[in-house]
Write a protein that holds these residues in place. Structure first.
Motif, mmCIF file in Angstrom:
data_model
loop_
_atom_site.group_PDB
_atom_site.id
_atom_site.type_symbol
_atom_site.label_atom_id
_atom_site.label_comp_id
_atom_site.label_asym_id
_atom_site.label_seq_id
_atom_site.Cartn_x
_atom_site.Cartn_y
_atom_site.Cartn_z
ATOM 1 N N LEU A 324 0.844 -1.191 0.000
ATOM 2 C CA LEU A 324 0.000 0.000 0.000
ATOM 3 C C LEU A 324 0.879 1.241 0.000
ATOM 4 O O LEU A 324 1.981 1.250 0.552
ATOM 5 C CB LEU A 324 -0.911 0.008 1.237
ATOM 6 C CG LEU A 324 -1.953 -1.116 1.327
ATOM 7 C CD1 LEU A 324 -2.748 -0.992 2.623
ATOM 8 C CD2 LEU A 324 -2.893 -1.105 0.123
ATOM 9 N N ARG A 325 0.343 2.272 -0.649
ATOM 10 C CA ARG A 325 1.019 3.562 -0.666
ATOM 11 C C ARG A 325 0.044 4.616 -0.163
ATOM 12 O O ARG A 325 -1.077 4.301 0.214
ATOM 13 C CB ARG A 325 1.475 3.896 -2.087
ATOM 14 C CG ARG A 325 2.423 2.860 -2.695
ATOM 15 C CD ARG A 325 2.905 3.319 -4.046
ATOM 16 N NE ARG A 325 3.868 2.384 -4.645
ATOM 17 C CZ ARG A 325 4.602 2.672 -5.696
ATOM 18 N NH1 ARG A 325 4.484 3.852 -6.314
ATOM 19 N NH2 ARG A 325 5.459 1.780 -6.179
ATOM 20 N N ASN A 326 0.465 5.865 -0.179
ATOM 21 C CA ASN A 326 -0.428 6.942 0.235
ATOM 22 C C ASN A 326 -1.603 7.039 -0.730
ATOM 23 O O ASN A 326 -1.441 7.396 -1.895
ATOM 24 C CB ASN A 326 0.341 8.269 0.283
ATOM 25 C CG ASN A 326 -0.540 9.420 0.740
ATOM 26 O OD1 ASN A 326 -1.484 9.228 1.508
ATOM 27 N ND2 ASN A 326 -0.249 10.623 0.261
ATOM 28 N N GLN A 327 -2.802 6.676 -0.238
ATOM 29 C CA GLN A 327 -4.041 6.732 -1.028
ATOM 30 C C GLN A 327 -3.943 5.895 -2.316
ATOM 31 O O GLN A 327 -4.545 6.232 -3.334
ATOM 32 C CB GLN A 327 -4.378 8.178 -1.387
ATOM 33 C CG GLN A 327 -4.638 9.071 -0.173
ATOM 34 C CD GLN A 327 -6.007 8.847 0.457
ATOM 35 O OE1 GLN A 327 -7.019 9.297 -0.068
ATOM 36 N NE2 GLN A 327 -6.031 8.148 1.582
ATOM 37 N N ALA A 328 -3.189 4.811 -2.259
ATOM 38 C CA ALA A 328 -3.034 3.974 -3.452
ATOM 39 C C ALA A 328 -2.615 2.569 -3.051
ATOM 40 O O ALA A 328 -2.178 2.315 -1.922
ATOM 41 C CB ALA A 328 -2.000 4.582 -4.408
ATOM 42 N N ASP A 333 0.699 -7.638 -10.071
ATOM 43 C CA ASP A 333 0.906 -7.594 -11.523
ATOM 44 C C ASP A 333 1.539 -6.277 -11.972
ATOM 45 O O ASP A 333 1.672 -6.012 -13.166
ATOM 46 C CB ASP A 333 -0.409 -7.836 -12.261
ATOM 47 C CG ASP A 333 -1.449 -6.752 -11.990
ATOM 48 O OD1 ASP A 333 -1.184 -5.841 -11.183
ATOM 49 O OD2 ASP A 333 -2.548 -6.822 -12.586
ATOM 50 N N GLY A 334 1.909 -5.418 -11.002
ATOM 51 C CA GLY A 334 2.590 -4.166 -11.313
ATOM 52 C C GLY A 334 1.687 -2.961 -11.407
ATOM 53 O O GLY A 334 2.170 -1.817 -11.403
ATOM 54 N N ARG A 335 0.386 -3.154 -11.479
ATOM 55 C CA ARG A 335 -0.528 -2.017 -11.571
ATOM 56 C C ARG A 335 -0.576 -1.239 -10.253
ATOM 57 O O ARG A 335 -0.474 -1.814 -9.178
ATOM 58 C CB ARG A 335 -1.943 -2.488 -11.930
ATOM 59 C CG ARG A 335 -2.119 -2.840 -13.395
ATOM 60 C CD ARG A 335 -3.575 -3.198 -13.710
ATOM 61 N NE ARG A 335 -3.946 -4.502 -13.139
ATOM 62 C CZ ARG A 335 -5.191 -4.972 -13.156
ATOM 63 N NH1 ARG A 335 -6.175 -4.235 -13.660
ATOM 64 N NH2 ARG A 335 -5.459 -6.179 -12.650
ATOM 65 N N ILE A 336 -0.737 0.069 -10.377
ATOM 66 C CA ILE A 336 -0.905 0.950 -9.222
ATOM 67 C C ILE A 336 -2.191 1.746 -9.428
ATOM 68 O O ILE A 336 -2.406 2.335 -10.494
ATOM 69 C CB ILE A 336 0.290 1.910 -9.054
ATOM 70 C CG1 ILE A 336 1.583 1.114 -8.848
ATOM 71 C CG2 ILE A 336 0.051 2.850 -7.872
ATOM 72 C CD1 ILE A 336 2.826 1.981 -8.805
ATOM 73 N N GLU A 337 -3.036 1.739 -8.420
ATOM 74 C CA GLU A 337 -4.340 2.397 -8.532
ATOM 75 C C GLU A 337 -4.616 3.197 -7.267
ATOM 76 O O GLU A 337 -4.252 2.791 -6.157
ATOM 77 C CB GLU A 337 -5.434 1.344 -8.728
ATOM 78 C CG GLU A 337 -6.790 1.900 -9.087
ATOM 79 C CD GLU A 337 -6.959 2.139 -10.578
ATOM 80 O OE1 GLU A 337 -7.979 2.714 -10.986
ATOM 81 O OE2 GLU A 337 -6.055 1.732 -11.351
ATOM 82 N N GLY A 338 -5.250 4.344 -7.420
ATOM 83 C CA GLY A 338 -5.573 5.193 -6.281
ATOM 84 C C GLY A 338 -6.881 4.785 -5.619
ATOM 85 O O GLY A 338 -7.849 4.433 -6.311
#
Length: 426
Positions: A324-328, A333-338
């Motif tokens: 997990l990242r900040n609001q994402a 599979d490499g995808r990053i989504e907010g």
């Protein structure tokens, strides 16, 4: 019998152990139950108490919450309905009202449980958390210790102990890398009621069981933008096939055909009704749905409209979370989504190993009986389990009847002398 009575906290209570074997402390209240003690006032515990009462055996239900069926009352979302037809979910000795729909709502089911409890005169002791239960081989009784709301201690003694705390006693909350820095709310489905507060929000639902699928559908109804994390293969079946419930059809087919053939039939019909779910990111396990349920207890998802929303793009499907990242969220599979919020539809677990001591009946690993259904209901020294069959309310109904019949036989053989002993006038 005055030698067997003690004055504790202003109450006269029975001491079947004698003062040498069980010293009574002023801070502890001791109670001897002549029948069975049942831990848990969910549907399984209520069913067992009703079956025992019908056979003339008394019981005492201990419940840590302040109500019956606390999982249903306090930890389920509003739109929940029974996933199986009502005839497979009714408790022993009392059917659902005839005017109930095939799939009763959450509130209808709770009303049924309240009526059930009233009808059989069941009065659980609420706000009572069992912290330990141990069989005393010297005295031949179970010692069940509990704490009340004000941490007051009570020690119960009984011949028969029924573990009805359930498969869903504690929430399972997985940990992800970067969780502390996500910056938005992360909650378990036990805290989710409706999608009202998520209107217009990007919500990631982790877990593709029946709860995760339904929560996504509910979020769509409130104009949220849900996404679903599918971490592993899952069987999704239509709720009904050929005009019958899928579960009912499965039970009927199993009377005539082996499991492998019934699984093949179900998957063929499911493909005809739902299409290829793999194209939607929902790969099927190698084992068929019934075989998988039998071997692992993993329940197939019964679709109530979620697949339609996935096809339309209203619900996105992602693989497992990498971090997990900040609001994402970053996926494997490499995808990053907010995302604005995360809902954990990650289920529950048994808590039996935390309080049931020195027994080989339950696995220390997962808190389920070591013997699979239909043999996991009875242990040694008067220990029983109900609600752990991984077969829902139907399994609980079957096991509660077995338990009541077994205790009744022992009650007739042994109970009269204990009853006379413990209830003799002072």
């Amino acid at each position: 019998m005055d030698d067997y009575m003690k004055e504790v906290e202003g109450k006269r209570v029975h001491d079947p152990f004698g003062s040498k074997n069980m010293p009574i402390l002023p801070s502890r209240r001791c109670v001897y139950e002549t029948g069975a003690i049942i831990v848990g006032a969910g549907p399984s515990g209520l069913a067992t108490a009703a079956c025992l009462k019908e056979k003339g055996v008394p019981s005492l239900i201990l419940e840590r919450a302040n109500c019956i069926a606390s999982l249903w009352q306090l930890k389920t979302y509003d739109r929940l309905r029974l996933h199986l037809p009502k005839q497979f979910c009714e408790l022993p000795l009392m059917p659902f009202p005839p005017n109930y729909p095939t799939y009763p709502s959450k509130q209808q089911f709770l009303t049924y449980l309240e009526s059930y409890s009233d009808h059989f005169g069941l009065h659980p002791v609420f706000n009572t958390t069992v912290v330990s239960a141990e069989f005393d081989h010297c005295c031949g009784f179970w010692r069940v210790k509990s704490l009340g709301l004000k941490l007051e201690e009570t020690e119960y003694a009984c011949q028969w102990l029924v573990v009805a705390a359930g498969e869903n006693a504690e929430e399972v909350v997985p940990q992800f890398e970067g969780m502390e820095g996500f910056g938005g709310p992360i909650l378990h489905t036990s805290l989710y009621k409706t999608g009202e507060i998520f209107r217009g929000k990007r919500v990631l639902v982790v877990g593709c069981g029946n709860s995760g699928m339904e929560v996504c559908l509910d979020l769509c109804d409130y104009s949220a933008r849900p996404s679903l994390v599918v971490r592993e293969a899952v069987h999704v079946l239509p709720q009904e096939m050929l005009g019958r419930s899928t579960f009912g059809l499965s039970m009927w087919l199993l009377k005539w055909f082996p499991v492998c053939l019934v699984d093949h039939i179900l998957l063929l019909l499911s493909h005809f009704v739902l299409g290829d779910t793999a194209k939607l990111g929902l790969n099927r396990p190698n084992l068929g749905p019934i075989q998988l349920k039998t071997d692992t207890g993993k329940t197939p998802v019964l679709d109530v409209g979620t697949l339609k929303k996935i096809r339309s793009g209203d619900i996105k499907v992602f693989p497992a979370i990498k971090r997990l990242r900040n609001q994402a969220a970053e996926f494997v599979d490499g995808r990053i989504e907010g995302f604005d919020s995360i809902i954990l539809a990650t289920g529950y677990k048994s808590n039996v190993p935390t309080w049931l001591k020195e027994t080989n009946m339950f696995s220390k690993k997962d808190g389920f009986p070591c013997q699979p259904f239909p043999n996991g209901w009875k242990g040694e020294n008067g220990l029983y389990a109900v609600g752990f069959s991984k077969r829902g309310l139907l399994g609980a109904s079957i096991d509660s009847r077995k338990i009541a019949e077994d205790i009744k036989l022992r009650w007739k053989a042994e109970g009269t002398s204990f009853m006379a002993f413990s209830r003799a006038p002072s």
